[in-house]
Design an enzyme around this catalytic site. Structure first.
Site: not given
Ligand code: FAD
Ligand code: NAP
Length: 340
Positions: A164, A241, A336
């Site tokens: 991340r 998250s 994050e």
């Molecule tokens: P923004 O929120 O608009 O921006 C994020 C940051 O990047 C800010 O600091 C902004 O200033 C900067 N930024 C935006 N665009 C640019 C650009 N073009 N150039 C330079 N800087 C920029 N993330 C995960 O990694 N995995 C997931 O599974 C995941 N699941 C999610 C589920 C939900 C329900 C939600 C709400 C979020 C989730 N996220 C997840 C987080 C998010 O969706 C991601 O990080 C996504 O990439 C953010 O994109 P955005 O365009 O909305 O970014």
């Molecule tokens: P989940 O499957 O309930 O698991 C909980 C946590 O345990 C996750 O964060 C995941 O880490 C870790 N995990 C589970 N199984 C794993 C495996 N086999 N190997 C390594 N790590 C494992 O998680 P969830 O909340 O439903 O999310 C599912 C996936 O979507 C995850 O990968 C999560 O990162 C992603 N997600 C991200 C966001 C966001 O905003 N960043 C929001 C929702 C979902 P990891 O997170 O490192 O995978």
């Protein structure tokens, strides 16, 4: 390019925080972005770059210029033996782009289906889900220097991706605006990644022979799991998250195991990753609500805005959780979400 004044950016952040920007502009091309960077309004003001606003908590108004990146366009750039490079501009919606790669029968992004936000923000935190990160397929990132307007291409190594994390969130924070991303995706036959979480269980529901599972099936399964497990930002304010999963020393984890036998963990090189959601739930925060700021009832890692919470209220809740987890487990959870 039209500059709007005193604009609410509630619709540009999925936490639905009603913050205002002194100035707001939508950018639809690299040329327009360069023109903006040379303008007085850009040079004389603080800036906030906005994609889909799904990884952002606005704790205050923007005393300056909010720049919404809306540069559209995508195409298959080059065909190689076994793979193809697809180029996509920063303003495209990430999930729609994933669907485009599926239409071209190109593999590599299916596990990253249904992540909200824009393509441009995806490399910022090396988006990841279900065992895959964007770095696994990334070929290049194109970005404009936020001071000089010069366009630069970064290869994968130069992006310094981590869990991340990327150089754009650390050493080059605020210094580049991402305009385009290139991904190298695999042609048929595809290697599927179905071992993570509930993907296989979801796939089996279709009754289809596992030998016939496709990347489109995996994408549908991931989308279905996410729909049932996560809140929909269209219905409730959230940025997914809130904290990163901490990666700690094995000795530190053994200390946790002594007091919490059965604590979950995943190997991460020499260290272990502990789910932050588990730490927060064990600390008693799941489902707690304070005014309109709260911790989601089904997912302790997801903070929510039930309607009229301010960013400062959500941040205050996050800091209370952070302090409590530290006192109970000795682990400092790192946000994050990008805090503005
Ligand atoms: P923004 O929120 O608009 O921006 C994020 C940051 O990047 C800010 O600091 C902004 O200033 C900067 N930024 C935006 N665009 C640019 C650009 N073009 N150039 C330079 N800087 C920029 N993330 C995960 O990694 N995995 C997931 O599974 C995941 N699941 C999610 C589920 C939900 C329900 C939600 C709400 C979020 C989730 N996220 C997840 C987080 C998010 O969706 C991601 O990080 C996504 O990439 C953010 O994109 P955005 O365009 O909305 O970014
Ligand atoms: P989940 O499957 O309930 O698991 C909980 C946590 O345990 C996750 O964060 C995941 O880490 C870790 N995990 C589970 N199984 C794993 C495996 N086999 N190997 C390594 N790590 C494992 O998680 P969830 O909340 O439903 O999310 C599912 C996936 O979507 C995850 O990968 C999560 O990162 C992603 N997600 C991200 C966001 C966001 O905003 N960043 C929001 C929702 C979902 P990891 O997170 O490192 O995978």
């Amino acid at each position: 390019m039209q500059i709007q004044k005193n604009k609410s950016i509630r619709d540009f952040n999925t936490f639905a925080i009603d913050a205002k920007a002194d100035y707001f502009v939508e950018i639809t091309s690299v040329a327009e972005l360069k023109e903006l960077i040379n303008s007085d309004i850009y040079q004389q003001n603080e800036k906030l770059i906005l994609g889909g606003g799904s990884n952002l908590l606005l704790t205050k108004n923007v005393p300056g210029l909010a720049v919404h990146i809306a540069i559209m366009g995508k195409e298959v750039e080059s065909q190689l033996v076994g793979s193809a490079v697809v180029g996509v501009n920063a303003g495209e919606n990430w999930h729609e782009f994933v669907l485009y790669t599926l239409e071209h029968n190109l593999a590599g992004l299916e596990n990253l289906s249904f992540i909200p936000g824009s393509v441009g923000a995806a490399p910022m935190q090396n988006i990841g889900a279900y065992g895959i990160e964007i770095k696994d397929t990334l070929e290049y990132v194109e970005a404009v220097d936020a001071t000089t307007g010069e366009l630069r291409r970064f290869n994968k190594e130069e992006c310094e991706f981590g869990y991340r994390e990327s150089i754009f969130k650390r050493a080059l924070k605020g210094k580049y605006i991402i305009t385009r991303v290139g991904l190298r995706l695999d042609k048929f036959p595809h290697k599927l990644n179905t071992s993570y979480g509930a993907i296989e269980e979801e796939l089996r529901k279709s009754g289809k022979d596992p030998h016939d599972w496709t990347i489109a099936d995996v994408s549908k399964a991931v989308t279905q799991i996410r729909r049932t497990k996560l809140p929909d930002p269209a219905e409730i304010g959230t940025a997914g998250s809130f904290f990163k999963n901490p990666i700690i020393e094995k000795t530190e984890f053994e200390r946790i195991l002594a007091s919490h036998p059965g604590a979950p963990s995943y190997p991460e090189g020499e260290k272990v990753k502990v789910p932050a959601g588990w730490l927060i739930e064990q600390s008693g925060w799941k489902g707690k609500r304070f005014g309109d700021a709260g911790v989601h009832k089904d997912h302790a890692l997801v903070l929510v805005n039930y309607g009229l919470a301010t960013g400062a209220e959500v941040w205050d809740l996050a800091m209370q959780i952070q302090a409590d987890v530290k006192s109970k487990f000795g682990i400092i959870l790192e946000p994050e979400v990008n805090i503005y």
